[in-house]
Design a protein around this motif. Structure first.
Motif, PDB file in Angstrom:
ATOM      1  N   ASN A 113      91.392 -17.614  29.068  1.00 25.35           N
ATOM      2  CA  ASN A 113      90.291 -16.684  30.730  1.00 25.35           C
ATOM      3  C   ASN A 113      91.026 -17.568  31.712  1.00 25.35           C
ATOM      4  OD1 ASN A 113      90.128 -14.007  29.654  1.00 25.35           O
ATOM      5  ND2 ASN A 113      88.177 -15.606  28.444  1.00 25.35           N
ATOM      6  N   THR A 114      92.544 -17.742  31.581  1.00 25.97           N
ATOM      7  CA  THR A 114      92.701 -19.273  33.100  1.00 25.97           C
ATOM      8  C   THR A 114      93.873 -18.602  33.290  1.00 25.97           C
ATOM      9  OG1 THR A 114      94.377 -20.383  31.727  1.00 25.97           O
ATOM     10  CG2 THR A 114      91.459 -21.198  32.198  1.00 25.97           C
ATOM     11  N   VAL A 115      93.733 -18.888  34.788  1.00 26.92           N
ATOM     12  CA  VAL A 115      95.574 -18.554  35.224  1.00 26.92           C
ATOM     13  C   VAL A 115      95.362 -19.282  36.643  1.00 26.92           C
ATOM     14  CG1 VAL A 115      94.189 -17.402  37.309  1.00 26.92           C
ATOM     15  CG2 VAL A 115      96.585 -16.891  36.989  1.00 26.92           C
ATOM     16  N   THR A 116      96.905 -20.179  36.616  1.00 28.03           N
ATOM     17  CA  THR A 116      97.755 -21.210  36.892  1.00 28.03           C
ATOM     18  C   THR A 116      98.838 -20.619  38.215  1.00 28.03           C
ATOM     19  OG1 THR A 116      98.007 -22.431  34.883  1.00 28.03           O
ATOM     20  CG2 THR A 116      98.601 -23.292  36.589  1.00 28.03           C
ATOM     21  N   VAL A 117      97.731 -21.113  39.123  1.00 34.66           N
ATOM     22  CA  VAL A 117      98.253 -20.309  40.258  1.00 34.66           C
ATOM     23  C   VAL A 117      98.945 -20.922  42.197  1.00 34.66           C
ATOM     24  CG1 VAL A 117      96.372 -19.611  41.146  1.00 34.66           C
ATOM     25  CG2 VAL A 117      98.154 -18.264  41.332  1.00 34.66           C
ATOM     26  N   TYR A 165      79.602 -14.198  39.751  1.00 32.39           N
ATOM     27  CA  TYR A 165      81.147 -14.956  39.555  1.00 32.39           C
ATOM     28  C   TYR A 165      80.929 -16.101  40.349  1.00 32.39           C
ATOM     29  CZ  TYR A 165      82.542 -10.606  37.340  1.00 32.39           C
ATOM     30  OH  TYR A 165      82.104  -9.169  36.334  1.00 32.39           O
ATOM     31  N   GLY A 166      80.196 -16.563  41.160  1.00 28.62           N
ATOM     32  CA  GLY A 166      80.402 -17.503  41.895  1.00 28.62           C
ATOM     33  C   GLY A 166      81.294 -17.268  43.129  1.00 28.62           C
ATOM     34  N   ASN A 167      80.942 -18.483  44.079  1.00 38.84           N
ATOM     35  CA  ASN A 167      82.385 -18.899  45.064  1.00 38.84           C
ATOM     36  C   ASN A 167      83.638 -19.124  44.233  1.00 38.84           C
ATOM     37  OD1 ASN A 167      81.446 -21.374  44.518  1.00 38.84           O
ATOM     38  ND2 ASN A 167      79.697 -20.953  46.155  1.00 38.84           N
ATOM     39  N   ALA A 168      84.491 -19.388  45.687  1.00 36.34           N
ATOM     40  CA  ALA A 168      85.605 -20.389  44.916  1.00 36.34           C
ATOM     41  C   ALA A 168      85.803 -21.453  43.675  1.00 36.34           C
ATOM     42  CB  ALA A 168      86.546 -20.290  46.115  1.00 36.34           C
ATOM     43  N   ARG A 169      84.736 -22.140  44.451  1.00 32.20           N
ATOM     44  CA  ARG A 169      85.029 -23.153  44.039  1.00 32.20           C
ATOM     45  C   ARG A 169      84.216 -23.232  42.213  1.00 32.20           C
ATOM     46  NH1 ARG A 169      83.384 -28.294  45.785  1.00 32.20           N
ATOM     47  NH2 ARG A 169      82.485 -26.909  47.781  1.00 32.20           N
ATOM     48  N   GLU A 170      83.365 -22.304  42.517  1.00 30.75           N
ATOM     49  CA  GLU A 170      83.387 -22.215  40.968  1.00 30.75           C
ATOM     50  C   GLU A 170      84.055 -21.253  39.559  1.00 30.75           C
ATOM     51  OE1 GLU A 170      78.630 -20.932  42.628  1.00 30.75           O
ATOM     52  OE2 GLU A 170      78.322 -21.499  41.246  1.00 30.75           O
ATOM     53  N   LEU A 171      84.824 -20.729  40.573  1.00 30.10           N
ATOM     54  CA  LEU A 171      86.035 -20.255  40.184  1.00 30.10           C
ATOM     55  C   LEU A 171      87.450 -21.170  39.384  1.00 30.10           C
ATOM     56  CD1 LEU A 171      86.166 -16.724  41.884  1.00 30.10           C
ATOM     57  CD2 LEU A 171      85.048 -16.969  39.751  1.00 30.10           C
ATOM     58  N   CYS A 172      86.663 -22.106  39.924  1.00 30.78           N
ATOM     59  CA  CYS A 172      88.400 -23.121  40.139  1.00 30.78           C
ATOM     60  C   CYS A 172      88.046 -23.716  39.042  1.00 30.78           C
ATOM     61  CB  CYS A 172      88.302 -23.651  41.469  1.00 30.78           C
ATOM     62  SG  CYS A 172      90.107 -25.171  41.112  1.00 30.78           S
ATOM     63  N   LEU A 173      89.047 -24.265  37.933  1.00 29.41           N
ATOM     64  CA  LEU A 173      88.752 -25.577  36.745  1.00 29.41           C
ATOM     65  C   LEU A 173      89.852 -26.622  37.226  1.00 29.41           C
ATOM     66  CD1 LEU A 173      89.323 -22.890  33.552  1.00 29.41           C
ATOM     67  CD2 LEU A 173      87.025 -24.242  34.122  1.00 29.41           C
ATOM     68  N   GLY A 174      91.035 -26.478  37.863  1.00 28.71           N
ATOM     69  CA  GLY A 174      91.556 -27.370  37.646  1.00 28.71           C
ATOM     70  C   GLY A 174      92.679 -26.920  39.371  1.00 28.71           C
ATOM     71  N   VAL A 175      93.091 -28.615  39.995  1.00 29.32           N
ATOM     72  CA  VAL A 175      93.642 -28.011  41.053  1.00 29.32           C
ATOM     73  C   VAL A 175      94.708 -29.083  40.970  1.00 29.32           C
ATOM     74  CG1 VAL A 175      91.925 -27.753  43.260  1.00 29.32           C
ATOM     75  CG2 VAL A 175      91.835 -30.346  42.221  1.00 29.32           C
ATOM     76  N   GLU A 176      96.383 -29.244  41.667  1.00 24.98           N
ATOM     77  CA  GLU A 176      97.278 -29.892  41.933  1.00 24.98           C
ATOM     78  C   GLU A 176      96.535 -30.169  43.602  1.00 24.98           C
ATOM     79  OE1 GLU A 176     101.516 -29.548  40.719  1.00 24.98           O
ATOM     80  OE2 GLU A 176     101.046 -28.046  42.479  1.00 24.98           O
ATOM     81  N   ILE A 214      95.988 -28.629  48.741  1.00 32.58           N
ATOM     82  CA  ILE A 214      96.618 -28.286  47.688  1.00 32.58           C
ATOM     83  C   ILE A 214      97.177 -27.285  46.828  1.00 32.58           C
ATOM     84  CG2 ILE A 214      94.946 -26.194  46.195  1.00 32.58           C
ATOM     85  CD1 ILE A 214      92.626 -27.036  47.594  1.00 32.58           C
ATOM     86  N   THR A 215      98.021 -27.232  46.641  1.00 36.07           N
ATOM     87  CA  THR A 215      99.228 -26.671  46.294  1.00 36.07           C
ATOM     88  C   THR A 215      99.294 -25.928  45.236  1.00 36.07           C
ATOM     89  OG1 THR A 215     100.025 -28.449  44.826  1.00 36.07           O
ATOM     90  CG2 THR A 215     100.942 -28.697  47.446  1.00 36.07           C
ATOM     91  N   ALA A 216      98.047 -26.289  44.099  1.00 35.66           N
ATOM     92  CA  ALA A 216      98.297 -24.963  42.904  1.00 35.66           C
ATOM     93  C   ALA A 216      96.677 -25.414  42.488  1.00 35.66           C
ATOM     94  CB  ALA A 216      99.544 -24.934  42.022  1.00 35.66           C
ATOM     95  N   ALA A 217      96.236 -24.248  41.661  1.00 35.02           N
ATOM     96  CA  ALA A 217      94.842 -24.477  40.382  1.00 35.02           C
ATOM     97  C   ALA A 217      95.244 -23.579  39.372  1.00 35.02           C
ATOM     98  CB  ALA A 217      93.772 -23.981  41.400  1.00 35.02           C
ATOM     99  N   VAL A 218      94.517 -24.146  38.586  1.00 35.33           N
ATOM    100  CA  VAL A 218      93.360 -23.375  37.211  1.00 35.33           C
ATOM    101  C   VAL A 218      92.245 -22.592  37.527  1.00 35.33           C
ATOM    102  CG1 VAL A 218      93.235 -23.359  35.141  1.00 35.33           C
ATOM    103  CG2 VAL A 218      94.983 -25.011  35.959  1.00 35.33           C
ATOM    104  N   LEU A 219      92.531 -21.306  37.815  1.00 33.70           N
ATOM    105  CA  LEU A 219      90.899 -20.874  38.097  1.00 33.70           C
ATOM    106  C   LEU A 219      90.666 -19.969  36.802  1.00 33.70           C
ATOM    107  CD1 LEU A 219      92.675 -19.232  41.269  1.00 33.70           C
ATOM    108  CD2 LEU A 219      91.264 -20.649  40.660  1.00 33.70           C
ATOM    109  N   LYS A 220      89.684 -19.091  36.982  1.00 33.87           N
ATOM    110  CA  LYS A 220      88.523 -19.108  35.632  1.00 33.87           C
ATOM    111  C   LYS A 220      89.098 -17.235  35.995  1.00 33.87           C
ATOM    112  CE  LYS A 220      84.686 -21.370  35.662  1.00 33.87           C
ATOM    113  NZ  LYS A 220      83.166 -21.744  35.826  1.00 33.87           N
ATOM    114  N   LEU A 221      89.557 -16.483  34.732  1.00 31.74           N
ATOM    115  CA  LEU A 221      89.510 -15.161  34.200  1.00 31.74           C
ATOM    116  C   LEU A 221      88.039 -14.883  33.231  1.00 31.74           C
ATOM    117  CD1 LEU A 221      93.309 -14.817  34.058  1.00 31.74           C
ATOM    118  CD2 LEU A 221      91.564 -14.109  35.800  1.00 31.74           C
ATOM    119  N   PHE A 222      88.010 -12.951  33.631  1.00 34.11           N
ATOM    120  CA  PHE A 222      86.840 -12.353  33.499  1.00 34.11           C
ATOM    121  C   PHE A 222      87.499 -11.690  32.709  1.00 34.11           C
ATOM    122  CE2 PHE A 222      85.338 -15.652  35.993  1.00 34.11           C
ATOM    123  CZ  PHE A 222      84.350 -16.041  36.333  1.00 34.11           C
TER     124      PHE A 222
END
Lengths: 476, 476
Positions: A113-117, A165-176, A214-222
């Protein structure tokens, strides 16, 4: 805009341009113009150069050269921010770094349940990609057709999905992140749990490009809801709205996916000025609530749940009247009503806006006290109050008095801000719940935040960007 | 422990003691002993002084004096941490600052769904106070009868409630922190949305007391579930468990409040060694899942939902066998089975433990590859694999081979760690999913994390604690 003489050494411009190639180094002021002004026209800036890198490596090389030459850099993605964080200053010394070409969705992992974008992906594009993979990416806001993920993260975007679901912070698992020196901090991890040292990720989120790019991030999916119901309710007071919120949380819990409060005035403005909107309720009420319930089980389940909540609300005399959207189309029309509210305020003349939050329980008291503060600054001014009540977040906007003078009213800008924000502070609230600080609220933040908070933020800024080239003059 | 000569100037000890009063300044080594060793006995330290302040002001004055005199301070709350973060070193130069007397629940706000709580409140006390206010505080872990909120936040505690409610970080809205200088950073706000500058709060959470002393926090409360159902399922493989997890997420969504994976070996160890446990399933399976579904609506609803998930699992041949607890008592017995697992491993001899996370989808592959790595280090060693599968978090413990020598096996500690953690890193996982770094994993973190991450953490540490007196030698 006439003075287009570069304030940066032309030879240096050439060196920057060589990194991305001439095609993606904009030097013509006509090409540059869209990057210098945000859409409301509040913030203008100047630059001799907009760079549009196509890879993280190019971003890294740009930042390395910027550090080497002391060139200030303003990162920009969708340019929809409301506080001027993404716009260069008037000095002409800053260059703009556009992330919009970093627009790949690198991976969707439906099992994790993640997307890397990448930073330049448009929010709506990501929503659609998630949908196609039978998942929900819940971040949703008015600018979603043009705002980009990099900006969503850098401003810790909120919107209508925060309640569940929370704001952007809570939807983010990782950053580049590319640091001011050009070094890359690669923390693109898909982990729900990771206690290996300090939380660096959350420093970059919401930093408005002042600590790194920030150039990329891993975000949560539901999981995608199987049913969604939208209702409009008429109520007598903010207290009643608070009671309805408690009732809905109690009955629906995490299935309550939106709870928007709308005052009578923005409701009326919308009926008056927004083309094509349909009156949601037949009668008139002092306050309205737009409520959404989503079910992971079935459409019938969502329907039963929203009926249960509204029946209980009517029975307990919390709700005066209510209508549940009879179709998806009507539900979308209810949402459209909510989304055009801000624009419907414009024909009523000049307005002074606030994006505030207080504890949810304090909303009714805030509304009462703030109205008093507003009237003391400008008798007859009209409070236009609406927002994400479930998050304690109101867009508390003030329209000038009927028949008043726009310019005279805007002359009260600082006095009105101070009056409203003083009430916010008396509830230990926030003067920027979701839009950020940027240029707009920097002076006020520095003047009114606890000095210790400002001191710690300055230490963070110095630790991450000692040369001060990363979006200077923003936030802190 | 014989050398109890103070390594701190006795006059300085008197000055510290005067702040809290003699009664709360422990100088007798018998009184001090419980503060020097955590319960597993892995970490020992020395100190001449344990201070037990009774107010934030006393904490502030202690830190001011510590800064003035360069005295290193080790904050401690419930002393249940597993990585040695709360224990002083052997130098005798450090003093221990116990937060346990700061144990007031300052306020429960049922309408805003928040509780304001001091660092020394025991987790279970807070759970019970929330329950009495008809709310749920969902943080739940084995040590909850003695661990305290300050430590829960400083270690960003996880536990069994993370899947639906998040870890300690996600449960925290605001903090009050005494900085190394004694200054107080007061950010005790109840806001769900606040975009006013850098996220300082999340730096202190999970910092294990190395950046400041958390003295109080505002935490989230949730509606109390009206129904809860617990089931035990037997499965053929981790792949099947992953399929069941996807199925349960799809059907139950946020109502899925626990999904714990248990391997056959820890299951058998528990049946063999844990007094009074009852066999959950009649047959034997290679893998087991403990699943919990909570409903905000009713007990019947939770029952219907868990039956739907398990029926679908059996029909799709994902689940081999399953039993739903017939009563609250049986549900508690299932949970007890899960909770005594770690202790049931002890009679099987020496073990080497890991607290890892990987992306959820990678769990089956991780289990396969890690087993190979373990066998290459110690043929015959027994993988004891269990954990919070829904979070991607496994407690991957290794028992020595049957009949093997304890000491010889523990001699393989570093080789085993390296072998398992190398597999973790190949999945971009975490070598400390929930227990933290402390003393235990500091060297490994520094040696194996991306150098840029370590560099940024060091800059943060220097920015917040330039004199290096705040829990030195921990984390970074």
């Amino acid at each position: 805009m006439n003075d287009i003489s570069p304030d940066i050494d032309p030879a240096l411009i050439d060196r920057f341009a060589a990194i991305v190639g001439e095609k993606y180094a904009l030097r013509d002021q006509q090409d540059i113009a869209p990057y210098l002004m945000e859409r409301r026209g509040l913030w203008h800036g100047r630059t001799a150069l907009v760079l549009r890198p196509g890879s993280v490596d190019e971003v890294s090389r740009i930042m390395r050269l910027a550090t080497e030459t002391g060139t200030p850099v303003v990162p920009q993605s969708g340019n929809t921010g409301l506080v001027g964080a993404q716009v260069p200053d008037m000095s002409g010394r800053e260059i703009v770094l556009s992330l919009s070409r970093l627009n790949r969705i690198r991976e969707i992992d439906v099992l994790s349940n993640t997307v890397t974008v990448e930073a330049g992906v448009i929010l709506q594009t990501l929503q659609e990609a998630a949908d196609a993979a039978d998942r929900l990416f819940p971040l949703s806001l008015a600018a979603q057709g043009s705002c980009q993920i990099g900006g969503n993260l850098s401003s810790n975007a909120g919107g209508t999905g925060v309640l569940a679901y929370g704001n952007a912070r809570e939807l983010c698992l990782g950053v580049e992140v590319v640091l001011p020196t050009g070094e890359v901090f690669d923390d693109l991890r898909k982990l729900k749990k990771d206690n290996t040292g300090y939380d660096l990720k959350n420093l970059f989120i919401g930093a408005e490009g002042t600590l790194g790019v920030i150039t990329a991030a891993v975000l949560k999916l539901f999981p995608k809801p199987k049913g969604r119901e939208v209702a409009f309710a008429g109520l007598s007071s903010p207290e009643a709205a608070l009671s309805l919120f408690s009732l809905a949380m109690d009955r629906a819990g995490a299935a309550l996916t939106a709870f928007e409060l709308i005052g009578q005035r923005p409701y009326d403005f919308t009926l008056r000025h927004a083309p094509g909107v349909v009156r949601p309720l037949s009668g008139d009420w002092p306050w309205y609530v737009l409520m959404q319930i989503s079910s992971g089980r079935s459409a019938e389940d969502a329907r039963a749940l929203i009926e249960e909540v509204l029946s209980a609300g009517l029975e307990q005399e919390i709700v005066g009247d209510a209508v549940i959207a009879a179709s998806m189309a009507q539900g979308d029309a209810f949402w459209n009503f909510r989304e055009v509210l801000p624009d419907a305020q414009k024909p009523e003349g000049a307005s002074i806006k606030h994006d505030i939050s207080v504890p949810v329980a304090a909303i009714p008291q805030f509304i009462e006290r703030a109205a008093g503060a507003v009237q003391s600054v400008s008798p007859g001014a009209r409070e236009v109050c609406f927002g994400h009540m479930g998050d304690g977040n109101l867009h508390y906007n003030i329209s000038r008095p009927v028949g008043g003078d726009d310019e005279a009213f805007l002359g009260l800008y600082h006095a009105m801000n101070k009056a409203v924000h003083d009430v916010v502070r008396s509830f230990h609230g926030s003067i920027s719940a979701e839009h950020g600080i940027g240029q707009l609220k920097r002076d006020e933040l520095i003047a009114t935040a606890p000095p210790m908070a400002i001191e710690l933020m300055r230490r963070v800024k110095t630790a991450f960007d000692p040369a001060g080239i990363m979006n200077p003059g923003k936030v802190i």
